[in-house]
Design a protein around this motif. Structure first.
Motif, mmCIF file in Angstrom:
data_model
loop_
_atom_site.group_PDB
_atom_site.id
_atom_site.type_symbol
_atom_site.label_atom_id
_atom_site.label_comp_id
_atom_site.label_asym_id
_atom_site.label_seq_id
_atom_site.Cartn_x
_atom_site.Cartn_y
_atom_site.Cartn_z
ATOM 1 N N LEU A 40 0.856 -1.186 0.000
ATOM 2 C CA LEU A 40 0.000 0.000 0.000
ATOM 3 C C LEU A 40 0.887 1.228 0.000
ATOM 4 O O LEU A 40 1.839 1.306 0.776
ATOM 5 C CB LEU A 40 -0.902 0.010 1.235
ATOM 6 N N SER A 41 0.596 2.184 -0.856
ATOM 7 C CA SER A 41 1.448 3.368 -0.996
ATOM 8 C C SER A 41 0.693 4.625 -0.587
ATOM 9 O O SER A 41 -0.484 4.794 -0.904
ATOM 10 C CB SER A 41 1.935 3.510 -2.441
ATOM 11 N N TYR A 42 1.409 5.501 0.131
ATOM 12 C CA TYR A 42 0.874 6.800 0.544
ATOM 13 C C TYR A 42 1.891 7.873 0.194
ATOM 14 O O TYR A 42 3.099 7.685 0.358
ATOM 15 C CB TYR A 42 0.598 6.827 2.050
ATOM 16 N N VAL A 109 10.329 13.457 0.544
ATOM 17 C CA VAL A 109 9.622 12.177 0.544
ATOM 18 C C VAL A 109 8.747 12.074 -0.702
ATOM 19 O O VAL A 109 7.874 12.903 -0.930
ATOM 20 C CB VAL A 109 8.758 12.011 1.806
ATOM 21 N N GLU A 110 9.007 11.046 -1.502
ATOM 22 C CA GLU A 110 8.162 10.782 -2.663
ATOM 23 C C GLU A 110 6.916 10.010 -2.261
ATOM 24 O O GLU A 110 5.801 10.347 -2.646
ATOM 25 C CB GLU A 110 8.946 9.998 -3.712
ATOM 26 N N VAL A 133 10.300 4.146 3.271
ATOM 27 C CA VAL A 133 10.277 5.565 2.893
ATOM 28 C C VAL A 133 11.102 5.742 1.626
ATOM 29 O O VAL A 133 12.316 5.490 1.630
ATOM 30 C CB VAL A 133 10.838 6.448 4.023
ATOM 31 N N ILE A 134 10.469 6.169 0.545
ATOM 32 C CA ILE A 134 11.143 6.400 -0.730
ATOM 33 C C ILE A 134 11.358 7.901 -0.903
ATOM 34 O O ILE A 134 10.413 8.683 -0.888
ATOM 35 C CB ILE A 134 10.313 5.864 -1.915
ATOM 36 N N ARG A 135 12.637 8.283 -1.034
ATOM 37 C CA ARG A 135 12.968 9.705 -1.165
ATOM 38 C C ARG A 135 13.039 10.132 -2.633
ATOM 39 O O ARG A 135 13.325 9.330 -3.522
ATOM 40 C CB ARG A 135 14.291 10.001 -0.464
#
Length: 711
Positions: A40-42, A109-110, A133-135
């Motif tokens: 799940l992505s936010y 933060v992406e 956490v994807i930057r």
């Protein structure tokens, strides 16, 4: 969150730990990956109304996710928190995971991916849920200045703090971060109250007024660099820090006159450097190498003065306990990951670590040295581990992760009680997840976990206030447990989630307070006493950390996130986290069933948050139900209770570059109670002779924080 710290200098030099493990980033199209891979992505836009400042702010808003910063153990394996950064865990241990996330500004933060039940390319390290956490990438330069001040309402004392951080990104691959800070530490159970001490044989009751305060400062500098090297990605982190902490407790009465004053002070210095290099070998094989070196030293003094003294004179009885310690850790870890197919990944590798701790302790009473068992100890550990695992998604709705780690360690003790021991432990694990729908998921875990020995338990420690001596024990073995866990997650209303977790643990070699006998050396000359001249050293019964046999622990955990917009309250959110657990062991003295020393059976938190974007405001309230715990000693049982902690906050963010936050903790001051049941001999043969009850009224603590973002 309120905490009660039993402050003894045997507890200095504790360090947090996180397990770095290289993993592939999820697919660029996060929403497409969400359904197909159980991810799940936010994005920050999903929580725009709350105007988050950092990655940690986003983590705290994730529905159905409970943050865990990891355990304080040696090495990497098994000690990780449940958040990754760009698919990796930070290659640093002295710094906490929450501090690392708080230094990632929201502009970098992406998205955040919640990985439920496992996914190919992600090492879950025994956890059923991980956040990643994807930057963002690109050329940026940003500076953040934060000013913070704590105010204690009752005393008027203040503790100011500040931080400065700068972050520079170069193109797609390079990043440099730097920060310096002055942090604040405090025990929020401090305050005023009273203590009663009842002598059961005479009926005498002593009533004393108490006044307690405990706080300190932490100064830290950090730097990190990430960039391409020899066709791979190199990441290096460094940290130096220095901290001081003081704890002062005073107990007084007028009739009869008594005055007891206890103070503890510690100072610690730490340094750490960690490096990580990962490299793709062809299309399907990739490697990662990790190196870390950590060093720390500290010293502390605890003193006590009691008047009138035990003989009735007005000259106080005095006591002093001192500890000096130096510790270090060196770790090397190597991982190979083979991406056999998009749905199947194999991983294997090994880790080797060397740890040491030197600790010297000393006790004097009325300026006379008192002999302590295990007062001069050096502990060294060489530990190696090999591991292998596979992650497989046979169909879209099912994920399976299975693997095994095999650990071998050799612990050498020198000083007062020289000894060498070796341990070998296999640690198998299997995770299974099934998602019958996009909103429902069932997760199962079976794992054998092996604890780590706390090197501080090899040396003796003394609490001057309670007169409790914890004897060092060189015969400790790590506890082992089989863990059986089932969790069911239900998603609803876009941002709503409910998670129910059941866990059972079968434990062997439970580490708890153990009575054992040690030789008497009244002259403190290194030669055991022999009063009978029979060649058999005199011994005395003591107690300290030890293995007391088998036990079990059952846990029920429930978390709930409810977006109130669906109930007509736009911008509102309710969060509930509850944990109930019941442990059971057999007391080594009384042979009765009891709870595990120090275990807290309940942890219940409730929070309400209201976003008001039209006014650039967010406010909220938090409630913590408190806790209770039992501590079992040789001649004493301590019962600690804390109830009903309330906090409120208001955050104002007129523009993306400035945030002002007001916070009040412990709004309705809670009552903190410590009860000591003291026996006239060991608990199995003695009778209850004294009951001491301390009821402390905590104080309201205010906090104001201003944050400026430049660039």
């Amino acid at each position: 969150m309120p905490k009660y710290y039993t402050f003894s200098f045997a507890s200095i030099l504790m360090a947090t730990s996180a397990l770095p493990a290289m993993a592939q980033e999820p697919k660029p199209d996060a929403q497409a990956a969400a359904t197909s891979e159980g991810v799940l992505s936010y994005t920050p836009a999903d929580f725009a109304d709350s105007r988050p400042n950092t990655a940690m702010d986003l983590i705290n808003r994730l529905p159905g996710f409970s943050f865990d910063g990891g355990d304080q153990v040696r090495g990497f394996a098994g000690a990780a928190g449940n958040v990754l950064i760009d698919g990796q865990r930070p290659t640093i241990k002295t710094d906490s995971l929450s501090d690392t996330l708080n230094r990632i500004p929201i502009s970098q933060v992406e998205r955040i991916d919640i990985i439920r039940g496992g996914a190919p390319g992600i090492d879950m390290q025994g956890r059923t849920v991980i956040a990643n956490v994807i930057r963002k990438k690109g050329d940026t330069f940003q500076q953040i200045i934060t000013l913070n001040n704590l105010v204690f309402a009752e005393t008027g004392d203040t503790i100011p703090g500040w931080s400065y951080q700068a972050s520079r990104h170069f193109g797609e691959d390079q990043q440099f971060d730097f920060s310096v800070s002055r942090g604040q530490s405090y025990d929020d159970s401090v305050g005023k109250g009273f203590r009663t001490r009842r002598n059961l044989s005479t009926g005498d009751v002593l009533l004393q007024h108490d006044d307690v305060e405990a706080d300190g400062l932490v100064h830290t500098a950090r730097a990190s660099y990430k960039g391409p090297v020899f066709g791979g990605t190199f990441n290096v982190n460094g940290l130096i820090s220095s901290d001081e902490f003081k704890d002062e407790e005073r107990y007084r009465s007028a009739t009869p006159f008594t005055d007891e004053f206890y103070t503890s002070r510690s100072a610690n210095d730490r340094a750490e450097v960690g490096a990580n290099y990962k490299h793709a070998i062809g299309d399907k094989l990739e490697s990662e190498s990790i190196f870390l070196y950590k060093w720390a030293q500290g010293a502390g003094d605890s003193t006590g003065a009691v008047a009138p003294n035990q003989n009735g004179g007005m000259q106080p009885d005095t006591s002093a306990f001192r500890v000096e310690a130096t510790a270090g850790e060196t770790i090397g870890r190597s991982i190979l990951r083979y991406n056999f197919a998009p749905t199947l990944t194999f991983e294997g590798g090994g880790e080797i670590a060397y740890n040491f701790r030197n600790q010297r302790v000393g006790l004097t009473v009325n300026n006379t040295p008192v002999s302590l068992h295990a007062s001069d100890v050096r502990v060294e550990e060489t530990r190696g581990e090999v591991f292998g695992q596979a992650t497989w998604k046979p169909i879209e709705s099912i994920s399976v992760e299975g693997g095994v780690r095999v650990e071998r360690s050799t612990i050498t003790e020198s000083g007062d009680d020289p000894k060498e021991r070796s341990f070998n432990y296999p640690k198998p694990r299997i995770l299974f997840s099934w998602s019958p729908t996009k909103d429902d998921q069932l997760r199962l875990r079976v794992e054998r976990e092996v604890g780590q020995l706390n090197f501080q338990d090899f040396a003796s420690s003394v609490s001057l206030n309670s007169n409790v001596v914890s004897a060092g024990n060189s015969d400790l073995r790590p506890d082992k447990r089989w863990v059986y866990e089932a969790a069911f997650e239900k998603r609803f209303w876009e941002k709503g989630a409910a998670v129910l977790t059941l866990r059972h643990e079968d434990i062997t070699d439970v580490v708890d307070q153990l009575p054992f006998r040690v030789a008497v050396d009244a002259n403190n000359d290194g030669i055991p006493d022999d009063a009978n001249n029979d060649g058999v050293p005199d011994t005395v019964l003591v107690a300290g950390p030890g293995n007391i046999g088998d036990g079990k622990n059952d846990t029920l955990q429930f978390s709930l996130t409810v977006p109130m917009a669906n109930l007509g309250i736009k911008g509102g959110e309710v969060k509930f986290d509850g944990l109930w657990q019941e442990g059971e062991v057999t007391d080594p003295l009384t042979h009765q069933k009891r709870t595990i020393t120090g275990q807290r059976p309940n942890n219940i938190n409730f929070g309400y948050r209201q976003d008001m974007p039209e006014y650039n405001l967010t406010w909220g309230v938090n409630y913590f139900a408190g806790w209770s715990e039992y501590r079992y000693y040789l001649q004493e049982v301590d019962i600690l209770r804390l109830r009903n902690f309330y906090g409120v906050y208001l955050e104002y963010k007129p523009n993306p570059g400035f945030t002002l936050r007001f916070q009040l903790d412990n709004v309705d001051p809670y009552k903190f109670t410590i009860e000591r049941d003291v026996f006239n001999d060991s608990r199995d043969v003695g009778s209850l002779s004294e009951i001491e009850i301390e009821r402390r009224h905590s104080q309201v603590i205010g906090q104001i924080r201003a944050r400026w973002t430049i660039g």
